[in-house]
Design a protein around this motif. Structure first.
Motif, PDB file in Angstrom:
ATOM      1  N   SER A  52       0.837  -1.202   0.000  1.00  0.00           N
ATOM      2  CA  SER A  52       0.000   0.000   0.000  1.00  0.00           C
ATOM      3  C   SER A  52       0.873   1.253   0.000  1.00  0.00           C
ATOM      4  O   SER A  52       2.086   1.211   0.238  1.00  0.00           O
ATOM      5  CB  SER A  52      -0.906  -0.001   1.231  1.00  0.00           C
ATOM      6  N   ARG A  53       0.237   2.400  -0.222  1.00  0.00           N
ATOM      7  CA  ARG A  53       0.946   3.676  -0.183  1.00  0.00           C
ATOM      8  C   ARG A  53       1.456   3.990   1.221  1.00  0.00           C
ATOM      9  O   ARG A  53       2.389   4.787   1.387  1.00  0.00           O
ATOM     10  CB  ARG A  53       0.018   4.803  -0.653  1.00  0.00           C
ATOM     11  N   ASP A  54       0.846   3.398   2.234  1.00  0.00           N
ATOM     12  CA  ASP A  54       1.239   3.647   3.622  1.00  0.00           C
ATOM     13  C   ASP A  54       2.306   2.680   4.123  1.00  0.00           C
ATOM     14  O   ASP A  54       2.680   2.728   5.300  1.00  0.00           O
ATOM     15  CB  ASP A  54       0.010   3.547   4.541  1.00  0.00           C
ATOM     16  N   TYR A  55       2.792   1.817   3.245  1.00  0.00           N
ATOM     17  CA  TYR A  55       3.718   0.764   3.668  1.00  0.00           C
ATOM     18  C   TYR A  55       5.006   1.339   4.247  1.00  0.00           C
ATOM     19  O   TYR A  55       5.563   2.332   3.761  1.00  0.00           O
ATOM     20  CB  TYR A  55       4.051  -0.141   2.488  1.00  0.00           C
ATOM     21  N   ALA A  56       5.485   0.705   5.294  1.00  0.00           N
ATOM     22  CA  ALA A  56       6.764   1.058   5.904  1.00  0.00           C
ATOM     23  C   ALA A  56       7.382  -0.207   6.489  1.00  0.00           C
ATOM     24  O   ALA A  56       6.734  -1.260   6.573  1.00  0.00           O
ATOM     25  CB  ALA A  56       6.570   2.112   6.993  1.00  0.00           C
ATOM     26  N   ILE A  57       8.623  -0.089   6.884  1.00  0.00           N
ATOM     27  CA  ILE A  57       9.352  -1.203   7.494  1.00  0.00           C
ATOM     28  C   ILE A  57       9.751  -0.795   8.905  1.00  0.00           C
ATOM     29  O   ILE A  57      10.167   0.351   9.140  1.00  0.00           O
ATOM     30  CB  ILE A  57      10.597  -1.567   6.658  1.00  0.00           C
TER      31      ILE A  57
END
Length: 330
Positions: A97-102
């Protein structure tokens, strides 16, 4: 608690930070072992987008749940777990998604005595692994699993080439391809690494510093069904020449930059796929853990550092001679 923070451009520091207060739906994990990834070094070198200074770094870890927030079963307290570093992959298996983070920037990560994560981020550690081995699995293992399984579709008797053997993701891709019965080859600039790969089950290895390394591979090895690559650059066209019809080139990085051109003629005539890949979905993380457990795959560990020596461990991750993961023991 002890923690490692990205303080400013190029500067990482050991700090004292407050133990996180556990929010609703979250758990607090007392970290027993964590692992470095090139991502951490890229953040240190300001080669990563949207760096948030003051963040606690680290994506990979295992540990024990010591506290749970509202809505989480208290029976989880005392459970030993491995952490899925994905944040907000989303519902689309095909792409994040556009909100993806690690985990580990901008949200605080695993290079600390304690880390707070969502209860849906925790999984049981594969039973055959020690903490120091399992800690190296999440980010690199997930990236390799998606590249090999979802995109590469590697199967028994495929001819597979893993470029840059020695890096964390490449190590896992190599082991995953071997586990399904593929004929696995590697490239490296190090004869020592090539020898190690052959000892681990590679059919052969090729030193890419030799400008003619790829010549006659089509005739002698029959070409490759799948190439798993991290570097990009003009070597993509070399891979195109080596592919069997309908072959798949999967790349998860571009450290060599962009190719000056792409051999589209050969690609369309031979029905070759060039596929980008990064990390993996939450369901792929579960599948990766099950695959590792089924095949008793053990991550290769290069070295283990005590937490107080973590900055020295960062210096080692940049070394081209290492084979396997660098682990931090807490």
């Amino acid at each position: 608690m002890r923690a490692l923070s990205i303080a400013s451009k190029g500067v990482i520091k050991l700090i004292q930070a407050p133990v996180p207060k556990v929010g609703t739906g979250n758990v607090l994990v007392k970290v027993s072992a964590a692992a470095l990834n090139k991502r951490d070094q890229f953040i240190r070198e300001s080669k990563y987008p949207n760096i948030k200074f003051g963040s606690i770094l680290g994506a990979d870890a295992v540990g024990e749940i010591t506290e749970v927030g509202d809505g989480v079963n208290k029976k989880n307290i005392g459970r030993k777990v491995i952490i899925n570093p994905n944040i907000s992959w989303g519902d689309n298996e095909a792409v994040q998604s556009r909100d993806y983070a690690i985990l580990g920037m901008p949200s605080n990560g695993t290079f600390a005595d304690f880390v707070e994560v969502g209860a849906d981020r925790i999984h049981d550690i594969p039973k055959h692994l020690k903490d120091e081995e399992a800690a190296g699995l999440p980010l690199g293992g997930l990236t390799a699993y998606r590249a090999c399984s979802t995109h590469g579709k590697i199967k028994k008797d495929d001819n597979v080439l893993i470029s840059g053997f020695g890096g964390g993701v490449a190590q896992f891709a190599f082991q995953f391809a071997l586990a399904v019965g593929a004929n696995v080859y590697v490239t490296s600039s190090s004869e020592t690494k090539i020898k190690k790969a052959v000892q681990m089950g590679a059919v052969a290895g090729f030193n890419y510093t030799d400008p003619d390394w790829y010549k006659n591979l089509w005739q002698t090895k029959g070409g490759f069904d799948v190439v798993i690559d991290s570097a990009g650059g003009d070597q993509i066209n070399t891979f195109v020449k080596l592919m069997r019809p309908a072959g798949r080139i999967v790349f998860y990085g571009a450290t060599n930059g962009l190719p000056s051109s792409i051999d589209l003629y050969r690609m369309f005539w031979n029905q070759i796929t060039l596929q980008g890949s990064t990390m993996g979905s939450d369901s792929e993380f579960k599948d990766m853990l099950a695959f590792v457990a089924k095949h008793k795959i053990v991550p290769v560990v290069e070295s283990v550092f005590e937490f107080d020596n973590i900055i020295r461990a960062f210096d080692e991750i940049a070394s081209s001679s290492k084979i396997g993961k660098i682990i931090i023991k807490l």
